[in-house]
Structure formats: C-alpha cells, structure tokens
Design a protein around this motif. Structure first.
Motif, PDB file in Angstrom:
ATOM      1  N   ILE A  50      54.217  87.918 101.673  1.00 56.59           N
ATOM      2  CA  ILE A  50      55.526  88.579 102.864  1.00 56.59           C
ATOM      3  C   ILE A  50      55.269  87.827 104.047  1.00 56.59           C
ATOM      4  CG2 ILE A  50      56.489  90.165 103.920  1.00 56.59           C
ATOM      5  CD1 ILE A  50      55.367  92.088 101.950  1.00 56.59           C
ATOM      6  N   LEU A  51      56.267  87.173 104.480  1.00 56.27           N
ATOM      7  CA  LEU A  51      56.471  86.408 105.413  1.00 56.27           C
ATOM      8  C   LEU A  51      57.435  87.060 106.748  1.00 56.27           C
ATOM      9  CD1 LEU A  51      55.409  83.640 107.013  1.00 56.27           C
ATOM     10  CD2 LEU A  51      57.566  82.557 106.237  1.00 56.27           C
ATOM     11  N   PRO A  52      56.801  87.803 107.499  1.00 55.39           N
ATOM     12  CA  PRO A  52      57.814  88.228 108.765  1.00 55.39           C
ATOM     13  C   PRO A  52      58.329  87.165 109.745  1.00 55.39           C
ATOM     14  CG  PRO A  52      55.773  89.445 108.170  1.00 55.39           C
ATOM     15  CD  PRO A  52      55.544  88.272 107.764  1.00 55.39           C
ATOM     16  N   GLY A  53      59.059  87.653 110.519  1.00 55.60           N
ATOM     17  CA  GLY A  53      59.522  86.551 111.595  1.00 55.60           C
ATOM     18  C   GLY A  53      60.543  87.277 112.754  1.00 55.60           C
ATOM     19  N   GLN A  54      60.035  86.952 113.799  1.00 55.38           N
ATOM     20  CA  GLN A  54      61.031  87.236 114.936  1.00 55.38           C
ATOM     21  C   GLN A  54      60.654  86.317 116.155  1.00 55.38           C
ATOM     22  OE1 GLN A  54      59.654  91.528 116.055  1.00 55.38           O
ATOM     23  NE2 GLN A  54      58.097  90.771 117.444  1.00 55.38           N
ATOM     24  N   GLY A  55      61.863  85.901 116.701  1.00 57.82           N
ATOM     25  CA  GLY A  55      61.702  84.960 117.954  1.00 57.82           C
ATOM     26  C   GLY A  55      62.422  83.742 117.157  1.00 57.82           C
ATOM     27  N   ALA A  56      62.229  82.767 117.966  1.00 59.89           N
ATOM     28  CA  ALA A  56      62.886  81.501 117.467  1.00 59.89           C
ATOM     29  C   ALA A  56      62.433  80.737 116.136  1.00 59.89           C
ATOM     30  CB  ALA A  56      62.899  80.303 118.613  1.00 59.89           C
ATOM     31  N   PHE A  57      63.366  80.166 115.455  1.00 53.36           N
ATOM     32  CA  PHE A  57      63.154  79.438 114.276  1.00 53.36           C
ATOM     33  C   PHE A  57      62.128  78.356 114.770  1.00 53.36           C
ATOM     34  CE2 PHE A  57      63.736  76.030 111.078  1.00 53.36           C
ATOM     35  CZ  PHE A  57      64.208  76.639 110.095  1.00 53.36           C
ATOM     36  N   ALA A  58      62.288  77.355 115.536  1.00 55.80           N
ATOM     37  CA  ALA A  58      61.290  76.465 115.854  1.00 55.80           C
ATOM     38  C   ALA A  58      60.000  76.849 116.242  1.00 55.80           C
ATOM     39  CB  ALA A  58      61.865  75.740 117.136  1.00 55.80           C
ATOM     40  N   ASP A  59      59.724  78.055 117.039  1.00 57.51           N
ATOM     41  CA  ASP A  59      58.355  78.472 117.241  1.00 57.51           C
ATOM     42  C   ASP A  59      57.648  79.261 115.652  1.00 57.51           C
ATOM     43  OD1 ASP A  59      58.591  77.977 119.783  1.00 57.51           O
ATOM     44  OD2 ASP A  59      59.559  80.052 120.414  1.00 57.51           O
ATOM     45  N   CYS A  60      58.375  79.708 115.194  1.00 58.43           N
ATOM     46  CA  CYS A  60      57.943  80.085 113.807  1.00 58.43           C
ATOM     47  C   CYS A  60      57.734  79.223 112.909  1.00 58.43           C
ATOM     48  CB  CYS A  60      58.915  81.239 113.084  1.00 58.43           C
ATOM     49  SG  CYS A  60      59.103  82.807 114.049  1.00 58.43           S
ATOM     50  N   ALA A  61      58.534  77.991 112.896  1.00 62.82           N
ATOM     51  CA  ALA A  61      58.263  76.809 111.928  1.00 62.82           C
ATOM     52  C   ALA A  61      56.990  76.195 112.496  1.00 62.82           C
ATOM     53  CB  ALA A  61      59.246  75.825 112.061  1.00 62.82           C
ATOM     54  N   GLU A  99      68.116  76.164 116.291  1.00 62.29           N
ATOM     55  CA  GLU A  99      67.699  77.042 117.319  1.00 62.29           C
ATOM     56  C   GLU A  99      66.727  76.126 118.154  1.00 62.29           C
ATOM     57  OE1 GLU A  99      66.316  81.462 118.626  1.00 62.29           O
ATOM     58  OE2 GLU A  99      66.380  80.638 116.585  1.00 62.29           O
ATOM     59  N   HIS A 100      66.720  75.767 119.451  1.00 61.46           N
ATOM     60  CA  HIS A 100      65.958  75.138 120.374  1.00 61.46           C
ATOM     61  C   HIS A 100      65.810  73.298 119.653  1.00 61.46           C
ATOM     62  CE1 HIS A 100      65.703  78.375 122.509  1.00 61.46           C
ATOM     63  NE2 HIS A 100      64.507  79.035 121.924  1.00 61.46           N
ATOM     64  N   GLY A 101      66.900  72.853 119.244  1.00 56.67           N
ATOM     65  CA  GLY A 101      66.872  71.557 118.593  1.00 56.67           C
ATOM     66  C   GLY A 101      66.561  71.753 117.059  1.00 56.67           C
ATOM     67  N   ARG A 102      66.737  70.714 116.270  1.00 57.54           N
ATOM     68  CA  ARG A 102      66.614  70.617 114.910  1.00 57.54           C
ATOM     69  C   ARG A 102      65.311  70.796 114.425  1.00 57.54           C
ATOM     70  NH1 ARG A 102      69.801  67.807 110.106  1.00 57.54           N
ATOM     71  NH2 ARG A 102      68.137  67.929 108.485  1.00 57.54           N
ATOM     72  N   THR A 103      65.060  71.742 113.614  1.00 55.92           N
ATOM     73  CA  THR A 103      63.702  71.918 112.866  1.00 55.92           C
ATOM     74  C   THR A 103      63.731  72.041 111.672  1.00 55.92           C
ATOM     75  OG1 THR A 103      63.152  73.110 115.022  1.00 55.92           O
ATOM     76  CG2 THR A 103      61.614  73.468 113.177  1.00 55.92           C
ATOM     77  N   GLU A 104      62.976  71.225 110.689  1.00 59.54           N
ATOM     78  CA  GLU A 104      62.896  71.446 109.378  1.00 59.54           C
ATOM     79  C   GLU A 104      62.169  72.644 109.118  1.00 59.54           C
ATOM     80  OE1 GLU A 104      64.582  69.000 107.633  1.00 59.54           O
ATOM     81  OE2 GLU A 104      64.832  68.277 109.742  1.00 59.54           O
ATOM     82  N   GLY A 105      63.209  72.976 107.828  1.00 61.61           N
ATOM     83  CA  GLY A 105      62.628  74.526 107.124  1.00 61.61           C
ATOM     84  C   GLY A 105      61.842  74.194 105.893  1.00 61.61           C
ATOM     85  N   LEU A 106      61.648  75.153 105.238  1.00 65.25           N
ATOM     86  CA  LEU A 106      60.902  74.980 103.886  1.00 65.25           C
ATOM     87  C   LEU A 106      61.859  74.311 102.808  1.00 65.25           C
ATOM     88  CD1 LEU A 106      59.293  78.436 103.814  1.00 65.25           C
ATOM     89  CD2 LEU A 106      57.992  76.177 103.899  1.00 65.25           C
ATOM     90  N   GLY A 107      63.165  74.301 102.945  1.00 64.97           N
ATOM     91  CA  GLY A 107      63.899  73.847 102.036  1.00 64.97           C
ATOM     92  C   GLY A 107      63.983  74.452 100.681  1.00 64.97           C
TER      93      GLY A 107
END
Length: 216
Positions: A50-61, A99-107
C-alpha cells in the motif's frame, strides 16, 4: 498470516492507512501483519503493498527515489504482489504529473496528473475537499464488491488524472469534470479518494483489496 506493507517514503498518512487496513482485515477475519516499512527485505516478502500519499506529486515522487524505493516497488509488483496507491499514491501510477513542474510517474497506467482547471472554471473551490459519490458499474471489478453506485468517498485534492485509458478506470466522480476515482491495471490499483478516511466504503474497498486475486 498475510503480510501487508505500507510503504514508508515520507508520503504522509502512513499510520492512518495502516490502522484502517488492520480494521478491514479484522472485519474480514483475515490474519494480517500490517507494518510500515521501507526495508527491501520487508517489501520483497510482502503479500500486499500500500502506497499512501498526500501533498505534491513532485515531492512524493522524490520520496520514492530515496533508498531506491522505486525500482524495489517495480520489482515487487512485477512479480504479481497486489499494490494499492492512495490519493497521490494513485496519481504516481500515471505517466507524469504537472504539479510544481513535470515529474515522471511510475508509468503503470496511461494519462497524466494536472490541475482540475475545469472545476475552477465552473466556479468550484480547490482543493476539492469532502464527500463525493462514486460512479461505477456493479460487478465490473472485485474492488467495488459490496458497494452500490452513489456511495461516497472522501476526497482531498486539486490535481487529478487526465487522459486515462477508460479500461483502467473502475469508478469515477464528478467535480466540474469527470475525475477517475478508482483505477486498476493488472495487480496494481489505486484510489484518488482517501480510503482510510472513507468510513464503511473505505473499509469495504480495503477488505476487497486484501482478498483480491488479480487475473494474470
């Protein structure tokens, strides 16, 4: 004993996600050891991730990059270990976030995460915060078993998944636009809303996840 690992990557909401998972397991009569960890040996031997997450996409990535968590999670899920992302944890499954620029996800799923501009244009407040109905086809996926369309999940977000493949969307909600609420592909799934804060609906989905046997 089922081994459930809530992945510790400084993504927030870890303890509440772990506690909700324990409650869901107890309600289903599942003996589960639910731990919060970032250790390689613990993640590799998990039965559920399980991968929870809160806040900005870039920070979590960025948090996933620490301690080589990203390749570790990739290997574990490629081996078939069922995975659930929550809120930003779900968003990270996409190709990239803006969010806060382009950040790559897991895809793992098609689409990108961007601000809910249509909601703003409709005069709706962001972040989208509160209870919203879930729209889905009953019986279409094991994750929604025991739920009825129109039941509510608890959302807190200003960014959402856009341009997703409809085949990956299990449930959606409306907030000035159609927002993917539950996604799944293979053994990987995610919820945009906070299952750990969604009371009976959330516990039902978590219980379904614990009993889910993804099709290869």
């Amino acid at each position: 004993m089922m081994r459930v690992v809530v992945i510790d990557y400084n993504g927030g909401n870890l303890a509440s996600a772990a506690q909700a998972t324990r409650r869901a397991a107890a309600r289903r009569g599942i003996e589960a050891d639910v731990v919060i960890s970032r250790q390689e040996s613990v993640i590799e031997h998990a039965d559920r991730l399980i991968l929870p997450g809160q806040g900005a996409f870039a920070d979590c990535a960025r948090g996933l990059e620490e301690d080589n968590l990203r390749p570790l999670i990739e290997r574990a899920t490629e081996s078939g270990i069922p995975f659930m992302g929550i809120c930003v944890g779900m968003q990270l499954m996409s190709q990239y976030g803006l969010e806060h620029g382009r950040t790559e996800g897991l895809g793992w799923i098609s689409g990108h995460v961007s601000r809910m501009v249509k909601a703003e244009e409709a005069g709706l407040r962001l972040p989208h915060m509160g209870w919203n109905t879930l729209d889905f086809t009953p019986g279409a996926h094991p994750l929604t078993e025991g739920l009825s369309p129109g039941e509510h999940g608890y959302f807190v977000h200003s960014y959402a998944l856009h341009d997703a493949d409809n085949a990956d969307i299990i449930a959606s909600t409306q907030y000035g636009e159609t927002v993917p609420a539950i996604v799944a592909r293979g053994s990987r799934c995610g919820t945009q809303f906070h299952v750990e804060k969604s009371q009976e609906v959330g516990l039902t989905i978590l219980g379904n996840f614990l009993q889910w046997t993804p099709q290869p």
